[in-house]
Write a protein that holds these residues in place. Structure first.
Motif, PDB file in Angstrom:
ATOM      1  N   PRO A   1      54.095  44.165  42.241  1.00 46.28           N
ATOM      2  CA  PRO A   1      55.535  44.147  42.531  1.00 46.28           C
ATOM      3  C   PRO A   1      56.239  42.915  41.969  1.00 46.28           C
ATOM      4  N   GLU A   2      55.483  41.839  41.729  1.00 49.24           N
ATOM      5  CA  GLU A   2      56.062  40.623  41.144  1.00 49.24           C
ATOM      6  C   GLU A   2      56.031  40.644  39.628  1.00 49.24           C
ATOM      7  N   GLU A   3      55.637  41.781  39.038  1.00 46.28           N
ATOM      8  CA  GLU A   3      55.578  41.985  37.585  1.00 46.28           C
ATOM      9  C   GLU A   3      54.507  41.134  36.904  1.00 46.28           C
ATOM     10  N   ILE A   4      53.403  40.895  37.591  1.00 53.72           N
ATOM     11  CA  ILE A   4      52.232  40.309  36.952  1.00 53.72           C
ATOM     12  C   ILE A   4      51.453  41.444  36.314  1.00 53.72           C
ATOM     13  N   ARG A   5      51.179  41.329  35.027  1.00 52.31           N
ATOM     14  CA  ARG A   5      50.566  42.436  34.275  1.00 52.31           C
ATOM     15  C   ARG A   5      49.277  41.955  33.610  1.00 52.31           C
ATOM     16  N   ASP A   6      48.258  41.751  34.411  1.00 52.11           N
ATOM     17  CA  ASP A   6      46.957  41.320  33.922  1.00 52.11           C
ATOM     18  C   ASP A   6      46.000  42.505  33.815  1.00 52.11           C
ATOM     19  N   ILE A   7      44.837  42.254  33.228  1.00 49.78           N
ATOM     20  CA  ILE A   7      43.851  43.301  32.968  1.00 49.78           C
ATOM     21  C   ILE A   7      42.899  43.412  34.150  1.00 49.78           C
ATOM     22  N   VAL A   8      42.631  44.656  34.569  1.00 56.33           N
ATOM     23  CA  VAL A   8      41.687  44.914  35.653  1.00 56.33           C
ATOM     24  C   VAL A   8      40.671  45.960  35.205  1.00 56.33           C
ATOM     25  N   ALA A   9      39.586  46.064  35.971  1.00 53.25           N
ATOM     26  CA  ALA A   9      38.506  46.999  35.667  1.00 53.25           C
ATOM     27  C   ALA A   9      38.098  47.744  36.918  1.00 53.25           C
ATOM     28  N   THR A  10      37.688  49.000  36.749  1.00 52.39           N
ATOM     29  CA  THR A  10      37.123  49.794  37.833  1.00 52.39           C
ATOM     30  C   THR A  10      35.979  50.611  37.270  1.00 52.39           C
ATOM     31  N   ARG A  11      34.964  50.917  38.108  1.00 54.90           N
ATOM     32  CA  ARG A  11      33.784  51.641  37.633  1.00 54.90           C
ATOM     33  C   ARG A  11      33.497  52.820  38.553  1.00 54.90           C
ATOM     34  N   LEU A  12      33.097  53.932  37.947  1.00 54.89           N
ATOM     35  CA  LEU A  12      32.685  55.111  38.704  1.00 54.89           C
ATOM     36  C   LEU A  12      31.184  55.034  38.947  1.00 54.89           C
ATOM     37  N   GLU A  13      30.807  54.932  40.220  1.00 54.92           N
ATOM     38  CA  GLU A  13      29.394  54.812  40.575  1.00 54.92           C
ATOM     39  C   GLU A  13      29.133  55.614  41.837  1.00 54.92           C
ATOM     40  N   GLY A  14      28.142  56.503  41.783  1.00 57.66           N
ATOM     41  CA  GLY A  14      27.810  57.305  42.949  1.00 57.66           C
ATOM     42  C   GLY A  14      28.940  58.211  43.388  1.00 57.66           C
TER      43      GLY A  14
END
Length: 421
Positions: A247-260
């Motif tokens: 909501p504060e317009e911080i646009r950094d890179i994130v990661a998520t993984r599909l496991e189980g």
């Protein structure tokens, strides 16, 4: 000098301009330079000989490479592909054509190879008259690309909004995994460039050989609106990276993984703290081998453009502090990354008064030391017209493809990067 001759000359000059090794901090390493292979770029002729753009390049499990691209076709467009195997290209083949497509410099079609060897392709199709109203459609070929299924719509919300910036990965058996940015809550607005009722979200699903949908879910309810996503298979499941939005317009890179069967919560690759009130159209790239993963991305945190590279040794659970590959006003981002056995390669774009140039850096697998940097090519085009370059590894060579603008027309170019013999 014609365009082909100019390209060859540029590549030869570029090969001579490699820099010495660098540490993660960007300074030359202490002591004498260790003996190591040096790499050079050479022109790689592509099968798309006419007007073409939006390339995608994918390494197949059998060691071949799949190149796809879009060509104008009368009032519409055609999506074509060819396979590089044993040093030669197959004849270009058509995947699909249409006069209702959304064709964009940054949101391009992709190919993927399933665990069963089937080919998958996606592209974008207009859903309404509004400029950014389009859907993701998906097609499958079980016979190596000779015949393709009728396309099905990936997003089924029925809203005249933006859906795109797709990532594909083999999901086991006859299934394909797919993630996309979904604008069903935006009310027809486009990203941070125009006001909208809600935020762009990230969704994922799998599709089987009959193109039946499974396990669709929302992964993130608020993301950057028009930055590319990317995915890579790890030993613990597919790792998906994207540019987040707060909501504060911080646009950094994130990661998520599909496991189980479940996706992990988004984890920051690095907290750049880049506050950006609009979409930079500059997504991350990821490559993985086993539990090792590398993510490259662009940021302008603190007002300084930079390209960074970070490593995870646990399939994206945690990332080490990043190395800065390049910084300064000329850095444009548009990154890609690849694992090549004993090295990680990163690709990005610079643009200065002399024009655009594709930069390629080779790092040790632990990302502690840069061992070589190459200027792969000087481009004729400027700005958005050159799109996003792609790279992939096959055999002992790294392959790069990109769009250039020659005599006012988009054309595809390629380079092979190999150790000097």
């Amino acid at each position: 000098m014609n365009a082909r001759a100019a390209l060859c000359l540029a590549l030869l000059l570029a090969a001579a301009c490699d820099r010495g090794p660098r540490t993660a901090a960007g300074a030359p390493p202490p002591g004498p330079r260790a003996a190591a292979a040096t790499f050079a770029a050479a022109a790689w002729p592509l099968p798309a000989s006419g007007v073409a753009a939006q390339p995608d390049l994918v390494a197949a499990p059998d060691g071949s490479l799949l190149l796809s691209w879009i060509e104008p076709l009368g009032r519409g467009h055609a999506l074509k592909f060819a396979r590089w195997r044993d040093g030669a290209w197959s004849a270009p083949a058509e995947i699909a054509r249409g006069d209702d497509w959304f064709v964009n410099w940054a949101d391009v079609p992709h190919l993927a190879v399933g665990a069963d060897g089937a080919l998958w392709a996606h592209w974008l199709r207009k859903s309404a008259a509004a400029k950014y109203a389009y859907d993701v459609v998906l097609s499958r070929s079980g016979d190596g690309g000779r015949r393709w299924s009728a396309p099905i719509r990936v997003n089924d919300d029925g809203t005249p909004t933006e859906h795109g910036f797709v990532s594909l990965w083999p999901a086991g058996g006859d299934r394909l995994g797919i993630a996309w940015l979904d604008g069903r809550r935006t009310g027809g607005g486009h990203g941070g460039h125009a006001g909208h009722a809600g935020a762009m979200s990230l969704r994922a699903a799998t599709f089987d050989a009959a193109l039946r949908r499974h396990d669709e879910r929302e992964l993130d309810a608020m993301t950057c609106d028009c930055c590319q996503t990317d995915a890579a298979p790890t030993a613990r499941g597919p790792l998906l990276v994207y540019r987040d939005r707060t909501p504060e317009e911080i646009r950094d890179i994130v990661a998520t993984r599909l496991e189980g069967g479940a996706w992990t919560g988004p984890r920051p690759v690095h907290a750049d703290g880049w506050k950006m009130p609009a979409c930079p159209v500059n997504g991350p790239a990821v490559a993985a081998r086993g539990d090792a993963a590398a993510v490259a991305w662009y940021t302008a945190a603190g007002g300084e453009p930079a390209v960074k590279l970070a490593r995870s040794d646990d399939a994206g659970e945690r990332f080490a502090a990043p190395a800065t590959l390049d910084r300064g006003a000329a850095v444009q981002g548009r990154v890609d990354v690849a694992h090549a056995g004993d090295a990680v390669w990163a690709l990005w774009l610079r643009e200065d008064a002399r024009g655009q140039a594709l930069q390629l850096a080779r790092w040790t697998p632990d990302l502690r030391r840069e061992t070589q940097r190459l200027e792969v090519a000087r481009l004729h085009g400027r700005g958005r017209a050159t799109g996003f370059a792609r790279l992939a590894v096959a055999g002992d060579a790294l392959h790069v493809v990109w769009t250039d603008v020659v005599d006012g027309e988009p054309r595809l170019s390629g380079a092979r990067v190999q150790a000097r013999r």
